[in-house]
Scaffold this motif. Sequence first.
Motif, mmCIF file in Angstrom:
data_model
loop_
_atom_site.group_PDB
_atom_site.id
_atom_site.type_symbol
_atom_site.label_atom_id
_atom_site.label_comp_id
_atom_site.label_asym_id
_atom_site.label_seq_id
_atom_site.Cartn_x
_atom_site.Cartn_y
_atom_site.Cartn_z
ATOM 1 N N PRO A 62 -6.571 -3.772 3.324
ATOM 2 C CA PRO A 62 -6.812 -3.645 4.770
ATOM 3 C C PRO A 62 -6.461 -5.383 5.215
ATOM 4 O O PRO A 62 -6.819 -6.259 5.051
ATOM 5 C CB PRO A 62 -8.084 -2.965 4.532
ATOM 6 N N VAL A 101 -7.163 -8.402 7.498
ATOM 7 C CA VAL A 101 -5.709 -9.152 7.435
ATOM 8 C C VAL A 101 -4.968 -10.212 6.288
ATOM 9 O O VAL A 101 -4.620 -10.039 5.930
ATOM 10 C CB VAL A 101 -6.295 -10.500 8.997
ATOM 11 N N ASP A 108 -20.199 -1.518 8.479
ATOM 12 C CA ASP A 108 -19.726 -2.403 7.295
ATOM 13 C C ASP A 108 -20.283 -3.838 6.863
ATOM 14 O O ASP A 108 -21.199 -4.041 7.822
ATOM 15 C CB ASP A 108 -18.443 -3.323 7.444
ATOM 16 N N TYR A 109 -19.863 -5.178 6.750
ATOM 17 C CA TYR A 109 -21.377 -6.325 6.552
ATOM 18 C C TYR A 109 -20.980 -7.204 8.104
ATOM 19 O O TYR A 109 -22.279 -8.099 7.641
ATOM 20 C CB TYR A 109 -19.951 -7.796 5.677
ATOM 21 N N ARG A 110 -20.389 -6.577 8.735
ATOM 22 C CA ARG A 110 -20.956 -7.309 9.941
ATOM 23 C C ARG A 110 -21.177 -5.894 11.075
ATOM 24 O O ARG A 110 -21.303 -6.374 11.959
ATOM 25 C CB ARG A 110 -19.155 -7.432 10.750
ATOM 26 N N ASP A 160 -8.389 -6.194 -2.657
ATOM 27 C CA ASP A 160 -9.162 -7.387 -1.621
ATOM 28 C C ASP A 160 -9.383 -8.323 -1.704
ATOM 29 O O ASP A 160 -10.040 -8.422 -3.278
ATOM 30 C CB ASP A 160 -10.439 -6.202 -0.711
ATOM 31 N N VAL A 164 -14.954 -7.904 -1.543
ATOM 32 C CA VAL A 164 -15.911 -6.715 -1.357
ATOM 33 C C VAL A 164 -17.381 -7.044 -0.766
ATOM 34 O O VAL A 164 -18.041 -7.295 -1.399
ATOM 35 C CB VAL A 164 -15.715 -6.092 -2.629
ATOM 36 N N GLN A 178 -15.325 -1.056 3.794
ATOM 37 C CA GLN A 178 -13.878 -0.300 4.388
ATOM 38 C C GLN A 178 -12.955 -0.541 3.112
ATOM 39 O O GLN A 178 -12.040 0.939 3.186
ATOM 40 C CB GLN A 178 -12.903 -2.072 4.625
HETATM 41 O O1 LIG Z 1 -17.331 -5.073 1.926
HETATM 42 P P1 LIG Z 1 -17.179 -4.446 3.857
HETATM 43 O O2 LIG Z 1 -18.413 -5.231 4.161
HETATM 44 O O3 LIG Z 1 -16.393 -3.806 3.994
HETATM 45 O O4 LIG Z 1 -15.925 -6.024 4.118
HETATM 46 C C1 LIG Z 1 -14.925 -6.517 3.006
HETATM 47 C C2 LIG Z 1 -14.241 -6.501 4.605
HETATM 48 O O5 LIG Z 1 -14.688 -8.067 5.365
HETATM 49 C C3 LIG Z 1 -13.825 -8.743 5.214
HETATM 50 O O6 LIG Z 1 -12.555 -8.429 5.781
HETATM 51 P P2 LIG Z 1 -12.734 -8.812 7.562
HETATM 52 O O7 LIG Z 1 -12.604 -7.398 7.556
HETATM 53 O O8 LIG Z 1 -14.085 -9.397 7.853
HETATM 54 O O9 LIG Z 1 -11.422 -9.067 8.362
HETATM 55 P P3 LIG Z 1 -10.211 -10.628 7.344
HETATM 56 O O10 LIG Z 1 -9.275 -10.105 6.600
HETATM 57 O O11 LIG Z 1 -9.497 -10.957 8.732
HETATM 58 O O12 LIG Z 1 -11.190 -11.256 7.159
HETATM 59 C C4 LIG Z 1 -13.113 -9.101 3.809
HETATM 60 O O13 LIG Z 1 -11.551 -9.388 3.644
HETATM 61 C C5 LIG Z 1 -12.948 -7.604 3.707
HETATM 62 O O14 LIG Z 1 -11.641 -6.947 4.290
#
Ligand SMILES: O=P(O)(O)OC[C@H]1O[C@H](OP(=O)(O)OP(=O)(O)O)[C@H](O)[C@@H]1O
Length: 183
Positions: free
Chosen positions: A58, A60, A100-102, A125, A128, A133
């Motif tokens: 995924p 970015v 997700d984590y945010r 990724d 995790v 995601q």
């Molecule tokens: O396990 P989760 O709760 O799903 O979160 C994990 C995801 O969050 C971060 O990406 P983010 O969306 O912050 O984008 P980024 O790649 O731009 O940092 C990280 O790179 C993972 O892709």
Amino acid sequence: MLSRRLVELFRWIDPGPDSGHLVSDTSGWWRDPEVLAGIGPALTGLFPAARPTVVVAPEVTGLLLGPLVAMAAGAGFLPAYKDGGRRRVGAMRWAETPPDYRGRRLRMGVDGSLIGPGDRVLLVDDWVATGAQLDALDRVVRDSGAEPVGTAAVVATCPPYVAERLRLRALLTGDDLDGAASG
Ligand SMILES: O=P(O)(O)OC[C@H]1O[C@H](OP(=O)(O)OP(=O)(O)O)[C@H](O)[C@@H]1O
């Protein structure tokens, strides 16, 4: 050893007094030639018998990491986008994430014309956290008729049941980064 180098180059950043928590900074990894050359083979090596035909990762950070892994695996690369990102039309195949984590519920999607029955998919990724995601992408892959063969990550801090569901293997755990530098 690559894992040690990853820990050395990782930083916890204090974003300011209003935040209340440190945020991760992995920029040093990509600046380092040893990490850049080694991380694809290291992540592929977590699944030595998987024989993936395609790596899905995924945006970015996955747009950087995914091709490194795909090249090491001799596989293709298929970028996964978040709804609201740059790809929203055509043959996109979407699934919604749990929080997700945010705390965000996102839609995750890939170009469904580029994946299907006969494909063996390695999800990739950098981190995790909740697994939300990748959980959505796992559904996208299955819905396409392709076969998920596992999930390779640099860092995994998710609960064990999530790791089990995603068949997750990672180079580092949260404990590995507890002692990392702040800056
Ligand atoms: O396990 P989760 O709760 O799903 O979160 C994990 C995801 O969050 C971060 O990406 P983010 O969306 O912050 O984008 P980024 O790649 O731009 O940092 C990280 O790179 C993972 O892709």
